[in-house]
Design a protein around this motif. Structure first.
Motif, mmCIF file in Angstrom:
data_model
loop_
_atom_site.group_PDB
_atom_site.id
_atom_site.type_symbol
_atom_site.label_atom_id
_atom_site.label_comp_id
_atom_site.label_asym_id
_atom_site.label_seq_id
_atom_site.Cartn_x
_atom_site.Cartn_y
_atom_site.Cartn_z
ATOM 1 N N MET A 10 15.850 0.782 5.233
ATOM 2 C CA MET A 10 16.600 0.636 6.468
ATOM 3 C C MET A 10 17.945 -0.054 6.206
ATOM 4 S SD MET A 10 16.349 1.350 9.559
ATOM 5 C CE MET A 10 16.908 0.963 11.146
ATOM 6 N N LYS A 11 17.879 -1.110 5.411
ATOM 7 C CA LYS A 11 19.100 -1.861 5.129
ATOM 8 C C LYS A 11 20.103 -1.005 4.359
ATOM 9 C CE LYS A 11 20.689 -6.010 5.705
ATOM 10 N NZ LYS A 11 21.033 -6.473 7.015
ATOM 11 N N ARG A 12 19.592 -0.182 3.454
ATOM 12 C CA ARG A 12 20.479 0.668 2.667
ATOM 13 C C ARG A 12 21.182 1.691 3.559
ATOM 14 N NH1 ARG A 12 17.841 3.223 -2.461
ATOM 15 N NH2 ARG A 12 16.444 4.008 -0.883
ATOM 16 N N ALA A 13 20.487 2.205 4.552
ATOM 17 C CA ALA A 13 21.090 3.166 5.485
ATOM 18 C C ALA A 13 22.182 2.488 6.305
ATOM 19 C CB ALA A 13 20.025 3.754 6.406
ATOM 20 N N GLU A 14 21.928 1.266 6.757
ATOM 21 C CA GLU A 14 22.946 0.519 7.507
ATOM 22 C C GLU A 14 24.163 0.254 6.643
ATOM 23 O OE1 GLU A 14 21.057 -3.014 8.885
ATOM 24 O OE2 GLU A 14 19.801 -1.946 10.335
ATOM 25 N N SER A 15 23.924 -0.061 5.377
ATOM 26 C CA SER A 15 25.025 -0.327 4.461
ATOM 27 C C SER A 15 25.861 0.936 4.244
ATOM 28 C CB SER A 15 24.479 -0.829 3.132
ATOM 29 O OG SER A 15 25.516 -1.078 2.234
ATOM 30 N N ALA A 16 25.193 2.076 4.119
ATOM 31 C CA ALA A 16 25.910 3.338 3.924
ATOM 32 C C ALA A 16 26.756 3.678 5.151
ATOM 33 C CB ALA A 16 24.928 4.460 3.633
ATOM 34 N N VAL A 17 26.219 3.412 6.331
ATOM 35 C CA VAL A 17 26.960 3.689 7.560
ATOM 36 C C VAL A 17 28.181 2.782 7.653
ATOM 37 C CG1 VAL A 17 26.860 3.501 10.072
ATOM 38 C CG2 VAL A 17 25.002 4.602 8.840
ATOM 39 N N SER A 18 28.014 1.498 7.344
ATOM 40 C CA SER A 18 29.157 0.581 7.416
ATOM 41 C C SER A 18 30.210 0.931 6.375
ATOM 42 C CB SER A 18 28.696 -0.871 7.266
ATOM 43 O OG SER A 18 28.188 -1.092 5.977
ATOM 44 N N LEU A 19 29.774 1.387 5.208
ATOM 45 C CA LEU A 19 30.721 1.814 4.169
ATOM 46 C C LEU A 19 31.509 3.036 4.639
ATOM 47 C CD1 LEU A 19 31.748 1.403 1.261
ATOM 48 C CD2 LEU A 19 29.992 3.009 0.542
ATOM 49 N N ASP A 20 30.819 3.990 5.263
ATOM 50 C CA ASP A 20 31.508 5.175 5.794
ATOM 51 C C ASP A 20 32.521 4.783 6.863
ATOM 52 O OD1 ASP A 20 30.080 6.818 4.139
ATOM 53 O OD2 ASP A 20 28.597 7.387 5.651
ATOM 54 N N ASN A 21 32.128 3.873 7.740
ATOM 55 C CA ASN A 21 33.048 3.422 8.791
ATOM 56 C C ASN A 21 34.269 2.748 8.190
ATOM 57 O OD1 ASN A 21 31.422 4.398 10.813
ATOM 58 N ND2 ASN A 21 30.387 2.445 11.145
ATOM 59 N N ARG A 22 34.044 1.890 7.185
ATOM 60 C CA ARG A 22 35.158 1.196 6.549
ATOM 61 C C ARG A 22 36.109 2.177 5.870
ATOM 62 N NH1 ARG A 22 33.646 -2.081 1.740
ATOM 63 N NH2 ARG A 22 34.799 -0.571 0.561
ATOM 64 N N LYS A 23 35.546 3.154 5.163
ATOM 65 C CA LYS A 23 36.391 4.153 4.495
ATOM 66 C C LYS A 23 37.192 4.956 5.507
ATOM 67 C CE LYS A 23 34.011 4.808 0.147
ATOM 68 N NZ LYS A 23 33.362 5.758 -0.757
ATOM 69 N N ARG A 24 36.564 5.286 6.638
ATOM 70 C CA ARG A 24 37.261 6.055 7.668
ATOM 71 C C ARG A 24 38.441 5.252 8.220
ATOM 72 N NH1 ARG A 24 33.847 6.205 11.838
ATOM 73 N NH2 ARG A 24 32.300 7.231 10.554
ATOM 74 N N VAL A 25 38.222 3.965 8.456
ATOM 75 C CA VAL A 25 39.289 3.104 8.980
ATOM 76 C C VAL A 25 40.423 2.983 7.965
ATOM 77 C CG1 VAL A 25 39.818 0.696 9.553
ATOM 78 C CG2 VAL A 25 37.827 1.807 10.560
ATOM 79 N N GLU A 26 40.068 2.808 6.689
ATOM 80 C CA GLU A 26 41.086 2.666 5.650
ATOM 81 C C GLU A 26 41.898 3.954 5.479
ATOM 82 O OE1 GLU A 26 38.945 1.408 2.200
ATOM 83 O OE2 GLU A 26 38.767 -0.652 2.920
ATOM 84 N N LEU A 27 41.225 5.096 5.477
ATOM 85 C CA LEU A 27 41.947 6.361 5.333
ATOM 86 C C LEU A 27 42.872 6.604 6.514
ATOM 87 C CD1 LEU A 27 39.221 8.744 3.876
ATOM 88 C CD2 LEU A 27 41.299 7.936 2.757
ATOM 89 N N LYS A 28 42.418 6.244 7.704
ATOM 90 C CA LYS A 28 43.251 6.414 8.890
ATOM 91 C C LYS A 28 44.520 5.560 8.772
ATOM 92 C CE LYS A 28 42.988 6.093 13.911
ATOM 93 N NZ LYS A 28 42.159 5.683 15.052
ATOM 94 N N ALA A 29 44.370 4.319 8.303
ATOM 95 C CA ALA A 29 45.522 3.429 8.152
ATOM 96 C C ALA A 29 46.487 3.955 7.096
ATOM 97 C CB ALA A 29 45.051 2.023 7.785
ATOM 98 N N LEU A 30 45.956 4.450 5.970
ATOM 99 C CA LEU A 30 46.809 4.980 4.913
ATOM 100 C C LEU A 30 47.529 6.253 5.362
ATOM 101 C CD1 LEU A 30 44.573 4.407 1.783
ATOM 102 C CD2 LEU A 30 46.683 3.213 2.374
ATOM 103 N N ARG A 31 46.816 7.102 6.118
ATOM 104 C CA ARG A 31 47.457 8.314 6.634
ATOM 105 C C ARG A 31 48.600 7.968 7.576
ATOM 106 N NH1 ARG A 31 42.397 10.731 8.296
ATOM 107 N NH2 ARG A 31 41.530 11.483 6.376
#
Length: 95
Positions: free
Chosen positions: A1-22
């Motif tokens: 369960m914790k690993r799934a939450e971590s993967a989701v938060s990582l995806d969210n962080r990457k999405r935010v970072e890519l949006k800022a860089l774009r």
């Protein structure tokens, strides 16, 4: 369960970072179309941009107080780090 939450938060962080860089890239491209000379982002500027984007995203989800608390925690940690080193060594690099 914790690993799934971590993967989701990582995806969210990457999405935010890519949006800022774009967004930064689009603004610079627009400026270059208007006649500004070439520009390349330095690593320190990129890091500052990404940290700001992460804190803004955190503020939108958790509130401004939570984002401010997270930023202060990081600042306090950075202020303490050199003190630990100076305490352990005599200042000449030898422990």
């Amino acid at each position: 369960m914790k690993r799934a939450e971590s993967a989701v938060s990582l995806d969210n962080r990457k999405r935010v970072e890519l949006k800022a860089l774009r967004f930064a890239k689009q603004t610079e491209m627009e400026k270059s179309r208007q006649g500004k000379a070439g520009w390349w982002m330095k690593q320190s500027e990129k890091k500052e941009l990404l940290v700001k984007a992460r804190l803004d995203a955190f503020a939108s989800v958790g509130g401004k107080k939570a984002a401010k608390k997270a930023k202060n925690r990081t600042v306090r940690w950075k202020e303490k780090t050199p003190n630990r080193v100076s305490r352990l060594s005599d200042g000449n690099g030898a422990a």
